[in-house]
Scaffold this motif. Structure first.
Motif, PDB file in Angstrom:
ATOM      1  N   GLY A   7       0.844  -1.215   0.000  1.00  7.37           N
ATOM      2  CA  GLY A   7       0.000   0.000   0.000  1.00  7.37           C
ATOM      3  C   GLY A   7       0.866   1.246   0.000  1.00  7.37           C
ATOM      4  N   SER A   9       2.003   3.087  -2.313  1.00  6.25           N
ATOM      5  CA  SER A   9       1.711   4.168  -3.257  1.00  6.25           C
ATOM      6  C   SER A   9       0.581   5.067  -2.777  1.00  6.25           C
ATOM      7  CB  SER A   9       1.344   3.572  -4.620  1.00  6.25           C
ATOM      8  OG  SER A   9       0.270   2.658  -4.444  1.00  6.25           O
ATOM      9  N   GLY A  10      -0.047   4.742  -1.652  1.00 10.83           N
ATOM     10  CA  GLY A  10      -1.148   5.556  -1.130  1.00 10.83           C
ATOM     11  C   GLY A  10      -0.629   6.776  -0.383  1.00 10.83           C
ATOM     12  N   ARG A  11      -1.576   7.621   0.049  1.00 11.53           N
ATOM     13  CA  ARG A  11      -1.198   8.877   0.709  1.00 11.53           C
ATOM     14  C   ARG A  11      -0.446   8.630   2.015  1.00 11.53           C
ATOM     15  NH1 ARG A  11      -7.201  11.024   0.191  1.00 11.53           N
ATOM     16  NH2 ARG A  11      -7.432   8.767   0.374  1.00 11.53           N
ATOM     17  N   THR A  12      -0.921   7.699   2.817  1.00 11.41           N
ATOM     18  CA  THR A  12      -0.212   7.397   4.075  1.00 11.41           C
ATOM     19  C   THR A  12       1.018   6.545   3.780  1.00 11.41           C
ATOM     20  OG1 THR A  12      -2.421   7.315   5.044  1.00 11.41           O
ATOM     21  CG2 THR A  12      -0.579   6.661   6.463  1.00 11.41           C
ATOM     22  N   ARG A  32       1.317  -2.156  -7.636  1.00 11.60           N
ATOM     23  CA  ARG A  32       0.838  -2.580  -8.964  1.00 11.60           C
ATOM     24  C   ARG A  32       1.233  -1.570 -10.039  1.00 11.60           C
ATOM     25  NH1 ARG A  32      -5.715  -1.705  -8.509  1.00 11.60           N
ATOM     26  NH2 ARG A  32      -5.635   0.297  -7.447  1.00 11.60           N
ATOM     27  N   LEU A  71      -3.021  -0.337   3.025  1.00 13.37           N
ATOM     28  CA  LEU A  71      -3.997  -0.421   1.930  1.00 13.37           C
ATOM     29  C   LEU A  71      -5.285   0.280   2.312  1.00 13.37           C
ATOM     30  CD1 LEU A  71      -3.652  -4.206   0.989  1.00 13.37           C
ATOM     31  CD2 LEU A  71      -3.015  -2.254  -0.470  1.00 13.37           C
ATOM     32  N   GLN A 114      -5.597   0.626  10.200  1.00 11.34           N
ATOM     33  CA  GLN A 114      -7.050   0.458  10.126  1.00 11.34           C
ATOM     34  C   GLN A 114      -7.710   1.798  10.441  1.00 11.34           C
ATOM     35  OE1 GLN A 114      -7.887  -3.056  12.577  1.00 11.34           O
ATOM     36  NE2 GLN A 114      -7.605  -4.290  10.734  1.00 11.34           N
ATOM     37  N   GLN A 141     -15.655  -0.506   3.728  1.00  7.93           N
ATOM     38  CA  GLN A 141     -14.279  -0.369   4.239  1.00  7.93           C
ATOM     39  C   GLN A 141     -14.187  -0.980   5.651  1.00  7.93           C
ATOM     40  OE1 GLN A 141     -10.524   1.209   3.676  1.00  7.93           O
ATOM     41  NE2 GLN A 141     -11.857   2.770   2.878  1.00  7.93           N
ATOM     42  N   HIS A 145     -11.999  -4.154   6.942  1.00 11.97           N
ATOM     43  CA  HIS A 145     -11.076  -4.055   8.083  1.00 11.97           C
ATOM     44  C   HIS A 145     -11.464  -5.074   9.167  1.00 11.97           C
ATOM     45  CE1 HIS A 145      -8.512  -0.720   7.060  1.00 11.97           C
ATOM     46  NE2 HIS A 145      -9.449   0.198   7.056  1.00 11.97           N
ATOM     47  N   LEU A 167      -8.296  11.168   9.197  1.00 11.72           N
ATOM     48  CA  LEU A 167      -6.948  11.570   8.784  1.00 11.72           C
ATOM     49  C   LEU A 167      -6.972  12.961   8.157  1.00 11.72           C
ATOM     50  CD1 LEU A 167      -5.609   8.251   7.179  1.00 11.72           C
ATOM     51  CD2 LEU A 167      -5.235   9.129   9.483  1.00 11.72           C
ATOM     52  N   ARG A 193      -1.784  12.595   8.999  1.00 12.40           N
ATOM     53  CA  ARG A 193      -1.237  11.405   8.313  1.00 12.40           C
ATOM     54  C   ARG A 193       0.224  11.180   8.675  1.00 12.40           C
ATOM     55  NH1 ARG A 193      -4.319   9.192   4.190  1.00 12.40           N
ATOM     56  NH2 ARG A 193      -5.971  10.587   3.516  1.00 12.40           N
TER      57      ARG A 193
HETATM   58  N1  LIG Z   1      -9.529   8.813   5.410  1.00  9.61           N
HETATM   59  C1  LIG Z   1      -9.609   8.823   6.724  1.00  9.61           C
HETATM   60  O1  LIG Z   1     -10.028   9.808   7.358  1.00  9.61           O
HETATM   61  C2  LIG Z   1      -9.147   7.603   7.499  1.00  9.61           C
HETATM   62  C3  LIG Z   1      -9.248   7.628   8.882  1.00  9.61           C
HETATM   63  C4  LIG Z   1      -8.747   6.553   9.598  1.00  9.61           C
HETATM   64  C5  LIG Z   1      -8.194   5.475   8.928  1.00  9.61           C
HETATM   65  N2  LIG Z   1      -8.146   5.465   7.558  1.00  9.61           N
HETATM   66  C6  LIG Z   1      -7.568   4.283   6.892  1.00  9.61           C
HETATM   67  O2  LIG Z   1      -6.319   4.604   6.306  1.00  9.61           O
HETATM   68  C7  LIG Z   1      -6.024   3.592   5.329  1.00  9.61           C
HETATM   69  C8  LIG Z   1      -5.165   4.141   4.206  1.00  9.61           C
HETATM   70  O3  LIG Z   1      -5.754   5.294   3.680  1.00  9.61           O
HETATM   71  P1  LIG Z   1      -5.015   6.203   2.580  1.00  9.61           P
HETATM   72  O4  LIG Z   1      -5.885   7.405   2.482  1.00  9.61           O
HETATM   73  O5  LIG Z   1      -3.567   6.361   2.848  1.00  9.61           O
HETATM   74  O6  LIG Z   1      -5.203   5.295   1.296  1.00  9.61           O
HETATM   75  P2  LIG Z   1      -5.011   5.693  -0.235  1.00  9.61           P
HETATM   76  O7  LIG Z   1      -4.251   6.952  -0.394  1.00  9.61           O
HETATM   77  O8  LIG Z   1      -6.350   5.602  -0.884  1.00  9.61           O
HETATM   78  O9  LIG Z   1      -4.064   4.482  -0.741  1.00  9.61           O
HETATM   79  C9  LIG Z   1      -4.609   3.212  -0.890  1.00  9.61           C
HETATM   80  C10 LIG Z   1      -3.547   2.195  -1.204  1.00  9.61           C
HETATM   81  O10 LIG Z   1      -4.227   0.961  -1.452  1.00  9.61           O
HETATM   82  C11 LIG Z   1      -3.860   0.488  -2.767  1.00  9.61           C
HETATM   83  N3  LIG Z   1      -4.994  -0.152  -3.442  1.00  9.61           N
HETATM   84  C12 LIG Z   1      -6.241   0.320  -3.542  1.00  9.61           C
HETATM   85  N4  LIG Z   1      -6.993  -0.526  -4.289  1.00  9.61           N
HETATM   86  C13 LIG Z   1      -6.178  -1.546  -4.658  1.00  9.61           C
HETATM   87  C14 LIG Z   1      -6.364  -2.726  -5.435  1.00  9.61           C
HETATM   88  N5  LIG Z   1      -7.560  -3.043  -5.982  1.00  9.61           N
HETATM   89  N6  LIG Z   1      -5.314  -3.542  -5.613  1.00  9.61           N
HETATM   90  C15 LIG Z   1      -4.118  -3.236  -5.062  1.00  9.61           C
HETATM   91  N7  LIG Z   1      -3.864  -2.138  -4.326  1.00  9.61           N
HETATM   92  C16 LIG Z   1      -4.898  -1.295  -4.120  1.00  9.61           C
HETATM   93  C17 LIG Z   1      -3.439   1.726  -3.539  1.00  9.61           C
HETATM   94  O11 LIG Z   1      -2.631   1.318  -4.624  1.00  9.61           O
HETATM   95  P3  LIG Z   1      -2.672   2.099  -6.048  1.00  9.61           P
HETATM   96  O12 LIG Z   1      -1.819   3.340  -5.850  1.00  9.61           O
HETATM   97  O13 LIG Z   1      -2.084   1.110  -6.982  1.00  9.61           O
HETATM   98  O14 LIG Z   1      -4.103   2.428  -6.317  1.00  9.61           O
HETATM   99  C18 LIG Z   1      -2.711   2.518  -2.454  1.00  9.61           C
HETATM  100  O15 LIG Z   1      -1.407   2.049  -2.295  1.00  9.61           O
HETATM  101  C19 LIG Z   1      -7.356   2.978   4.936  1.00  9.61           C
HETATM  102  O16 LIG Z   1      -7.370   1.626   5.288  1.00  9.61           O
HETATM  103  C20 LIG Z   1      -8.397   3.759   5.753  1.00  9.61           C
HETATM  104  O17 LIG Z   1      -9.442   2.923   6.234  1.00  9.61           O
HETATM  105  C21 LIG Z   1      -8.597   6.515   6.838  1.00  9.61           C
END
Ligand SMILES: NC(=O)c1ccc[n+]([C@@H]2O[C@H](COP(=O)([O-])OP(=O)(O)OC[C@H]3O[C@@H](n4cnc5c(N)ncnc54)[C@H](OP(=O)(O)O)[C@@H]3O)[C@@H](O)[C@H]2O)c1
Length: 218
Positions: A7, A9-12, A32, A71, A114, A141, A145, A167, A193
């Protein structure tokens, strides 16, 4: 330490990479789309975490001492009501592959990002958030989790589930841990984050949080 990030490549995930590098750790990632990590000096294995042979390749590259999973199960936007574009068990199936590979390669520990409200922390969420998370598309989601929570606990590997509140993009701030699975966390609580990224690495490199699910905010 040798750290595998799933994971990344995501923001976190990208903030985790920055801080792992600052701290001098050796990093492998499974991604990927390697182009998304251009400029990051990490060893990239191209592949998807739901594919077990890709997962094996990532583990084989430089057998990790710990795995960090950041992820997310995406929707078309961050709106809680946006359409879900993720397979229903993306995180649970990916983490099942992580656990299988950990057992195969003798890797002891996984740290999973999570969210506040997952598992036992659900009953401590303010009711308005419970309503939002159970009635909007966020529920998928949470379900993913929760499956991960149950399945990793049952697997017997050492885990840390890190459960931040909402976040936000801001600097590193002091992290507050909430004993009692988040009892008392307010509806408006947030977590930067960057702080979460730092906490994930602390949890990966220290044993203090092993087999726990800390709820954190700033
Ligand atoms: N947003 C909030 O306020 C908040 C609060 C608390 C906790 N969280 C948790 O924080 C976590 C991470 O969040 P984030 O915002 O950092 O996530 P994000 O930026 O959306 O990044 C998601 C990651 O998951 C990968 N991914 C998504 N779909 C995929 C697939 N089908 N196959 C393979 N890889 C896949 C993405 O890869 P690609 O780059 O290849 O797409 C990327 O590396 C989540 O689990 C969320 O529940 C969020």
């Amino acid at each position: 330490m040798r750290v595998l990030v799933i994971g990344a490549s995501g923001r976190t995930g990208k903030l985790v990479l920055d801080e792992l590098r600052n701290r001098g750790h050796q990093i492998t990632v499974l991604a990927r789309n390697p182009a998304a990590l251009e400029g990051y000096q990490v060893d990239i294995v191209k592949g998807t975490p739901t594919n077990m042979s890709d997962m094996r390749e990532a583990f084989k590259r430089d057998i990790p001492e710990v795995v960090i999973v950041t992820l997310s199960a995406p929707r078309t936007s961050d709106s809680p009501f946006a359409a879900v574009i993720s397979p229903p068990r993306l995180m649970a199936d990916s983490n099942a592959n992580v656990v299988a590979a950990m057992k195969e390669f003798g890797v002891p520990k996984v740290v999973v990002l999570q969210a506040f409200g997952v598992g036992d922390s659900w009953s401590n969420m303010p009711w308005i958030l419970q309503l939002l998370m159970s009635k909007s598309n966020m529920r998928h989601q949470y379900e993913d989790h929760n499956n991960t929570d149950r399945e990793i606990r049952a697997s017997g590997v050492t885990f840390v589930f890190v459960r931040p509140s909402r976040l936000v993009e801001s600097d590193v701030l002091k992290v507050r841990e909430w004993p009692g699975d988040g009892r008392g966390v307010s509806m408006m609580a947030s977590s930067s984050r960057k702080s979460v990224a730092h906490f994930l690495i602390d949890a990966a490199t220290e044993s203090k949080w092993d087999n726990t699910a800390p709820v954190i905010t700033n």
